[in-house]
Every structure is written in C-alpha cells, then in structure tokens.
Design a protein around this motif. Sequence first.
Motif, PDB file in Angstrom:
ATOM      1  N   LYS A  40       0.786  -1.189  -0.090  1.00 47.40           N
ATOM      2  CA  LYS A  40      -0.034  -0.234  -0.107  1.00 47.40           C
ATOM      3  C   LYS A  40       0.762   1.177   0.090  1.00 47.40           C
ATOM      4  O   LYS A  40       0.529   2.191  -0.851  1.00 47.40           O
ATOM      5  N   GLN A  41       1.998   1.138   0.605  1.00 51.03           N
ATOM      6  CA  GLN A  41       2.872   2.272   0.988  1.00 51.03           C
ATOM      7  C   GLN A  41       3.432   2.722  -0.475  1.00 51.03           C
ATOM      8  O   GLN A  41       3.560   3.790  -0.838  1.00 51.03           O
ATOM      9  N   ALA A  42       3.983   1.548  -1.178  1.00 52.58           N
ATOM     10  CA  ALA A  42       4.631   1.456  -2.474  1.00 52.58           C
ATOM     11  C   ALA A  42       3.762   2.074  -3.382  1.00 52.58           C
ATOM     12  O   ALA A  42       3.937   2.869  -4.360  1.00 52.58           O
ATOM     13  N   SER A  43       2.364   1.574  -3.505  1.00 49.85           N
ATOM     14  CA  SER A  43       1.439   2.006  -4.252  1.00 49.85           C
ATOM     15  C   SER A  43       1.157   3.511  -4.213  1.00 49.85           C
ATOM     16  O   SER A  43       0.971   4.308  -5.423  1.00 49.85           O
ATOM     17  N   ASP A  44       1.045   3.921  -2.703  1.00 44.50           N
ATOM     18  CA  ASP A  44       0.862   5.420  -2.718  1.00 44.50           C
ATOM     19  C   ASP A  44       2.192   6.290  -3.213  1.00 44.50           C
ATOM     20  O   ASP A  44       1.875   7.275  -3.869  1.00 44.50           O
ATOM     21  N   ASN A  45       2.967   5.717  -3.004  1.00 44.73           N
ATOM     22  CA  ASN A  45       4.346   6.436  -3.462  1.00 44.73           C
ATOM     23  C   ASN A  45       4.404   6.461  -5.155  1.00 44.73           C
ATOM     24  O   ASN A  45       4.786   7.463  -5.811  1.00 44.73           O
ATOM     25  N   ILE A  46       3.950   5.371  -5.653  1.00 46.42           N
ATOM     26  CA  ILE A  46       3.976   5.199  -7.115  1.00 46.42           C
ATOM     27  C   ILE A  46       2.931   6.240  -7.539  1.00 46.42           C
ATOM     28  O   ILE A  46       3.131   6.749  -8.582  1.00 46.42           O
ATOM     29  N   GLU A  47       1.817   6.349  -7.031  1.00 44.41           N
ATOM     30  CA  GLU A  47       0.870   7.238  -7.373  1.00 44.41           C
ATOM     31  C   GLU A  47       1.002   8.568  -7.301  1.00 44.41           C
ATOM     32  O   GLU A  47       0.719   9.457  -8.126  1.00 44.41           O
ATOM     33  N   GLY A  48       1.934   8.853  -6.456  1.00 46.06           N
ATOM     34  CA  GLY A  48       2.415  10.245  -5.963  1.00 46.06           C
ATOM     35  C   GLY A  48       3.243  10.802  -7.261  1.00 46.06           C
ATOM     36  O   GLY A  48       3.242  11.953  -7.533  1.00 46.06           O
ATOM     37  N   ARG A  49       4.211   9.754  -7.557  1.00 52.93           N
ATOM     38  CA  ARG A  49       5.151   9.995  -8.830  1.00 52.93           C
ATOM     39  C   ARG A  49       4.501  10.195 -10.102  1.00 52.93           C
ATOM     40  O   ARG A  49       4.794  11.152 -10.779  1.00 52.93           O
ATOM     41  N   MET A  50       3.156   9.255 -10.128  1.00 50.10           N
ATOM     42  CA  MET A  50       2.517   9.449 -11.550  1.00 50.10           C
ATOM     43  C   MET A  50       1.815  10.984 -11.595  1.00 50.10           C
ATOM     44  O   MET A  50       1.703  11.429 -12.702  1.00 50.10           O
ATOM     45  N   LYS A  51       1.335  11.162 -10.316  1.00 44.69           N
ATOM     46  CA  LYS A  51       0.581  12.627 -10.377  1.00 44.69           C
ATOM     47  C   LYS A  51       1.489  13.731 -10.659  1.00 44.69           C
ATOM     48  O   LYS A  51       1.097  14.712 -11.244  1.00 44.69           O
ATOM     49  N   THR A  52       2.955  13.482 -10.422  1.00 45.28           N
ATOM     50  CA  THR A  52       3.911  14.649 -10.558  1.00 45.28           C
ATOM     51  C   THR A  52       3.860  14.643 -12.152  1.00 45.28           C
ATOM     52  O   THR A  52       3.799  15.958 -12.883  1.00 45.28           O
ATOM     53  N   VAL A  53       3.913  13.317 -12.958  1.00 44.69           N
ATOM     54  CA  VAL A  53       3.877  13.526 -14.327  1.00 44.69           C
ATOM     55  C   VAL A  53       2.586  13.901 -14.830  1.00 44.69           C
ATOM     56  O   VAL A  53       2.678  14.867 -15.768  1.00 44.69           O
ATOM     57  N   GLU A  54       1.453  13.769 -14.290  1.00 48.78           N
ATOM     58  CA  GLU A  54       0.233  14.256 -14.792  1.00 48.78           C
ATOM     59  C   GLU A  54       0.243  15.716 -14.728  1.00 48.78           C
ATOM     60  O   GLU A  54      -0.602  16.227 -15.299  1.00 48.78           O
ATOM     61  N   GLN A  55       0.757  16.154 -13.477  1.00 43.66           N
ATOM     62  CA  GLN A  55       0.790  17.416 -13.427  1.00 43.66           C
ATOM     63  C   GLN A  55       1.518  18.394 -14.664  1.00 43.66           C
ATOM     64  O   GLN A  55       1.119  19.459 -14.972  1.00 43.66           O
ATOM     65  N   VAL A  56       2.469  17.685 -15.035  1.00 43.96           N
ATOM     66  CA  VAL A  56       3.118  18.167 -16.334  1.00 43.96           C
ATOM     67  C   VAL A  56       2.070  18.064 -17.288  1.00 43.96           C
ATOM     68  O   VAL A  56       2.161  19.116 -18.026  1.00 43.96           O
ATOM     69  N   ASP A  57       1.451  17.048 -17.625  1.00 38.25           N
ATOM     70  CA  ASP A  57       0.298  16.946 -18.369  1.00 38.25           C
ATOM     71  C   ASP A  57      -0.679  17.869 -18.485  1.00 38.25           C
ATOM     72  O   ASP A  57      -1.006  18.733 -19.427  1.00 38.25           O
ATOM     73  N   ASN A  58      -1.163  18.319 -17.172  1.00 38.14           N
ATOM     74  CA  ASN A  58      -2.179  19.124 -16.903  1.00 38.14           C
ATOM     75  C   ASN A  58      -1.885  20.703 -17.380  1.00 38.14           C
ATOM     76  O   ASN A  58      -2.679  21.529 -17.677  1.00 38.14           O
ATOM     77  N   GLN A  59      -0.535  20.984 -16.973  1.00 39.37           N
ATOM     78  CA  GLN A  59      -0.116  22.146 -17.153  1.00 39.37           C
ATOM     79  C   GLN A  59      -0.265  22.739 -18.741  1.00 39.37           C
ATOM     80  O   GLN A  59      -0.483  23.570 -19.167  1.00 39.37           O
ATOM     81  N   LEU A  60       0.086  21.645 -19.670  1.00 41.39           N
ATOM     82  CA  LEU A  60      -0.232  21.842 -21.082  1.00 41.39           C
ATOM     83  C   LEU A  60      -1.420  21.647 -21.502  1.00 41.39           C
ATOM     84  O   LEU A  60      -1.944  22.438 -22.391  1.00 41.39           O
ATOM     85  N   TYR A  61      -2.075  20.703 -21.072  1.00 41.54           N
ATOM     86  CA  TYR A  61      -3.441  20.224 -21.421  1.00 41.54           C
ATOM     87  C   TYR A  61      -4.486  21.345 -21.130  1.00 41.54           C
ATOM     88  O   TYR A  61      -5.249  21.519 -22.098  1.00 41.54           O
ATOM     89  N   LEU A  62      -4.165  21.977 -20.013  1.00 42.48           N
ATOM     90  CA  LEU A  62      -5.372  23.001 -19.769  1.00 42.48           C
ATOM     91  C   LEU A  62      -4.945  24.463 -20.077  1.00 42.48           C
ATOM     92  O   LEU A  62      -5.911  25.205 -19.605  1.00 42.48           O
ATOM     93  N   ASP A  63      -3.867  24.732 -20.695  1.00 44.23           N
ATOM     94  CA  ASP A  63      -3.453  25.966 -21.258  1.00 44.23           C
ATOM     95  C   ASP A  63      -4.237  26.260 -22.382  1.00 44.23           C
ATOM     96  O   ASP A  63      -3.857  25.842 -23.451  1.00 44.23           O
ATOM     97  N   GLN A  64      -5.187  27.271 -22.180  1.00 37.69           N
ATOM     98  CA  GLN A  64      -6.137  27.489 -23.529  1.00 37.69           C
ATOM     99  C   GLN A  64      -5.102  28.452 -24.620  1.00 37.69           C
ATOM    100  O   GLN A  64      -5.161  28.298 -25.759  1.00 37.69           O
ATOM    101  N   SER A  65      -4.188  29.136 -23.809  1.00 38.10           N
ATOM    102  CA  SER A  65      -3.363  29.797 -24.861  1.00 38.10           C
ATOM    103  C   SER A  65      -2.346  28.946 -25.774  1.00 38.10           C
ATOM    104  O   SER A  65      -2.362  29.263 -26.898  1.00 38.10           O
ATOM    105  N   LEU A  66      -2.200  27.786 -25.095  1.00 40.14           N
ATOM    106  CA  LEU A  66      -1.160  26.927 -25.773  1.00 40.14           C
ATOM    107  C   LEU A  66      -2.115  26.209 -26.879  1.00 40.14           C
ATOM    108  O   LEU A  66      -1.659  25.998 -28.070  1.00 40.14           O
ATOM    109  N   GLN A  67      -3.199  25.952 -26.390  1.00 37.62           N
ATOM    110  CA  GLN A  67      -4.207  25.231 -27.268  1.00 37.62           C
ATOM    111  C   GLN A  67      -4.375  26.256 -28.506  1.00 37.62           C
ATOM    112  O   GLN A  67      -4.502  25.467 -29.659  1.00 37.62           O
ATOM    113  N   ARG A  68      -4.688  27.532 -28.455  1.00 33.02           N
ATOM    114  CA  ARG A  68      -4.863  28.218 -29.586  1.00 33.02           C
ATOM    115  C   ARG A  68      -3.578  28.309 -30.481  1.00 33.02           C
ATOM    116  O   ARG A  68      -3.668  28.405 -31.613  1.00 33.02           O
TER     117      ARG A  68
END
Length: 564
Positions: A40-68
């Motif tokens: 469970k602890q390892a899974s939580d750590n992995i999910e935390g690292r995955m969320k860091t990568v997903e934050q990179v994704d969200n910064q680009l995906y949600l940027d409407q000026s970048l979309q334009r």
Amino acid sequence: MASYMLLVIVPVISIGYYAYYTSVQYVKEQTIQNVKGTLKQASDNIEGRMKTVEQVDNQLYLDQSLQRALSKRLEPLESYRTVTQNIIPKLESALNLSSNNVVIDLFLHNEALPEIYDTETGEDPLLQGKRYNLTHYQRAEHLDWVKRFDEMAVESLWMQVDSDSKFGNVSWLRKMMDFQTIKAIGIMRITVKMDDLFGNLNYSNSGDGIPGYFAVINEQNETVYENRSNPLPEDWQAEAEAYMQIHEPIEGINWRIMALVPLQELEQAAQKVKNVTLLICVASFLVLVAIGAMVSDTFSKQIHRISRSLRAFQEGNFAKRIQYSGSDEFAQIATAFNEMAENIEDLIQEVYISNLQKKEAELDALQAQIKPHFLYNTLSSISRLARLGETEKLHQMVSELATFYRLTLNQGRTIIPIREEIQQVRSYIGIQKIKHVDRLDVSFDIQYSVLEYDTVKLILQPFVENALEHAMSEEPLHIRIVAYQEEGTIVMKVIDNGVGMSEETISKILGYKDQSVGYGIRNVNERIKLQFGESFGVTMESELGLGTTVRIVIPLYRELSVTR
C-alpha cells in the motif's frame, strides 16, 4: 492407567495441534498484513510520482493559450514566432515541474507549425535528459500504438508504447483538443523511466524478516518491472503453488504490484513456534503422566483393599469389613460396603428362617392332606361300595383317590400349574360327591388365560374341605370355584351357601387369636405370603345363614423350572 494416558494424550495433542495451527496462521496473517502495508505504501508512492507526471500534462493540456497556438494555422514566419515565443517556453516550463528526466512528444494535426525533433539513434530517448519534440501527426499515425490509442474511448492513460519496453520506460498518453472549437489538436506523450516511478520497490521494506520479491505485473500477468537487485525467480509462474502471492492495484493504470513470498520460508518461520509448542506438549504430557501415576497408585491400593473384601465375600466370609478413615469417595465406598455386608448377613438370616418356615408349612400341608381319618373314611366308602356291588362308583372313587394323592405328592414340587391345582380339587370333589350323593353340588368358573400360570400347591382343597366339614346343613350345599385375572394378579374364590360364620370366627382364623381354629386356612395364607410376599394371601367374607366367600390373590407367576 492406559485409559488415563489416552485421555491425557488426546487433549494434549489436540491443544498442541491447535496452538501450532493458530501460530502458523498468525505468522501467515502477520506476513500478509506487513506485506500489504508495504504494498500500500509503495502504491501510494508510485501514485504520487504518477501525479507529478500528470501535473506536467495538466499544465499543457489545460493551457488555453497553448491550445490556440497549437491549433492556429499561420504563415511560416508567424508560425515560427509562435513556436519560439509561445510554445517552447511553455514546454520548458512544464519540463521543470518534474525532478526526473522526461520527454514530451506532441504529435500535432497543425502541419503549419514547424517540427522540432531529434533524429532517432536507437538509444534510450531519456539518456539525453529532459527534452521535447514537436512532430506532425502524419509521421506517427501509421504506428500501432497511435492507432490503438485513437480507437480507445479514454482521453488519457499510462501505457508502454514504441520502444518503452526495450528501455524500461513508460508513457503517459493524452488526446489534446481545443476547448473552444472542440477539435482535436493531436496526441501528447510524456515518457518517463520506470525506475523513477517504481523505484525503492524492495521487499526488505516489509520488515517481517521473511525473504520475498516485489514486482509490477500488467493485465496479461507479465512482469513489467522488478527490482534488479532482487529479481523474481525464473520458475515462479511454473511453480506458483510454492509461493504466496499478494497483489495491490495501482490507481490510474491496469497494473498491480505483486509480492511473492515462498511458502517454504513461511514454514521455516513457523518451525520455531512448532518446536516450542512440541516442547510444551511433551513437558505437559510427562507432568500429567507423573501425576496420573501417583493418583493411579493411590487409587489402586484402595481398590485392592475393596477387591480383597469382595473376594472374601465371594468365598462366603460375610463378616469381612473394610477399615478406612477419611471423608473422600473411598471412605463413602467403605461405609456403603460395610452397611451392605451387614444387610446381606441380615437378609441371609431372614431367608434362612423364611425357608425353614416355608418347608415346615409345606410339610404341615402335606400332613394335613394325608390325614388318616380322610384316608380311612375313603377306604371305608370303597369297601361299602364293593359289598354293594357298586362297581362303577367304586372305580370312580379309586381313580379320583389315586389322582388326588398323585397331584398332592407331585414329586415333592411346591409350585405347580394352576391347571393341576384345579384338577386336584376336582379329584377331591369327585370323591366327596360319591360320599354325599345329592347333598353336594359344585360348579367351576375358570378363566382360560389363568391356566398358563403357576401357583403354590394345595390352596383350594383346604377351603373345599372346610366347607364340607363346617358349612353343611340340612339343605344341599352348593360350592362355586372361580378363577380370573384382575389388574396384574390372579384371583381365586371358593364360594359356598352354607351356614356361614361370624366376624369373630373369621378374626380367630386369620388373626392367630386361637391356634386351635382354622389351622389349614392359616397354613395356606402363610405359604402364599412366604412365596409371593405380604401383598398376597387369603381374605374371607361370611354371613351367618348366607354362606362364605374365600378370596385368594396371587401374582401372575411362572416357574420356569417346572416341566409342563
């Protein structure tokens, strides 16, 4: 002692087995809990690292000026400025969100934007550090992973694509779109090292001291990641029954963390518990056997004393007594034994006296029936019949006399069938009817079922004789003999219509007030009571001038030794 040892060893083994079984189960449960906690602890750590990568994704995906900027089709010069001034800074800013090396690939439908990408060298793309690539979608649309992802109903997912498996990488895929026009922009792929996501996946962190293995398994049950310092055994799938498997899913990806624990190691961990349990069981058994031996020796001595006394009883020594002091169960047995011995002595004495009385009563009954005057009178009647030539009556009287004495003597037996008792009184009445001619009338009312039982002999004839001697008057005498079953007993009655007798006379006969009156009747009463008990015997009812009824009650009784 053997039965005691059996009774001891069964619960000891049962308790020992239960203790061992529960201890092994406890070790297994503790191991499972520890491993699950680590997973469970390892899974939580992995999910935390995955969320860091997903934050990179969200910064680009949600940027409407970048979309334009990614969607707008401009002249080449304007497109170049858009890329250098708007797109590249945003990509570099997103890369800086991750502390690990990542590669961002944008596969764009807008072919007006200039491409920025590295030439493929066949090496791990993450070896060159953090990078980004802008590529036209048409360059990648023929790739299998792009086709599969486009056909999927999901917007984003983790997947190993292209050369990820070869280099130990994994990618986060995202379908990009323009929120204003709701048109597809392309596909974003963020590639990271699996070591950066699943690092520190080490079984030693479980803390239970039992060796094991950790690995990441995909939906096809294939190993996608394992700790290189502690890899899975090569044959673990072929020998799956030799391992305990524990799984923990990873949120956001159809993968799971698997812990592999060798059952042999679990058994070795439980061996120490087994040895301690076995030692305790053996020690408990030896202590209980020692206690049992002492108790058995004590009991044996007391039982031998009782056994010797019983053996003395068997040999006829009824004066033997057990001398025992104390208040335990053996003292109670000794007291009961001594009381029993005294009761037996008393009963023997009573039975001895009772038998003597019974024999005397039987002898008196025989003597009463073989009275000389009865025999003389009968022989005199026979002589008179002979002189008168009454041969038929002479023959009948001789036959009845012979039958009467044959049944009276009866080979010395005291118990005879009721059938023979009735036959004997019939013979006696037959003799008397020849002598009294028309002055005597006798009838029988015998229930057939009573004939199969037995009785003390000579209990009816004395009352018939008594009626002939004392109840005769000028009127003919009628005697009625009845026998029937009543509430588990047999009732016999001798009823006459003679002169009767007073209550005082009945009291003298049955109450032993006058030994000179009713001796034969008392003899019958005594013999019945001696044979069957005080609840059975003779009662009489009579009224002067009306007659007498004698009631004889005996049990339903069969003498098995009597030969029918």
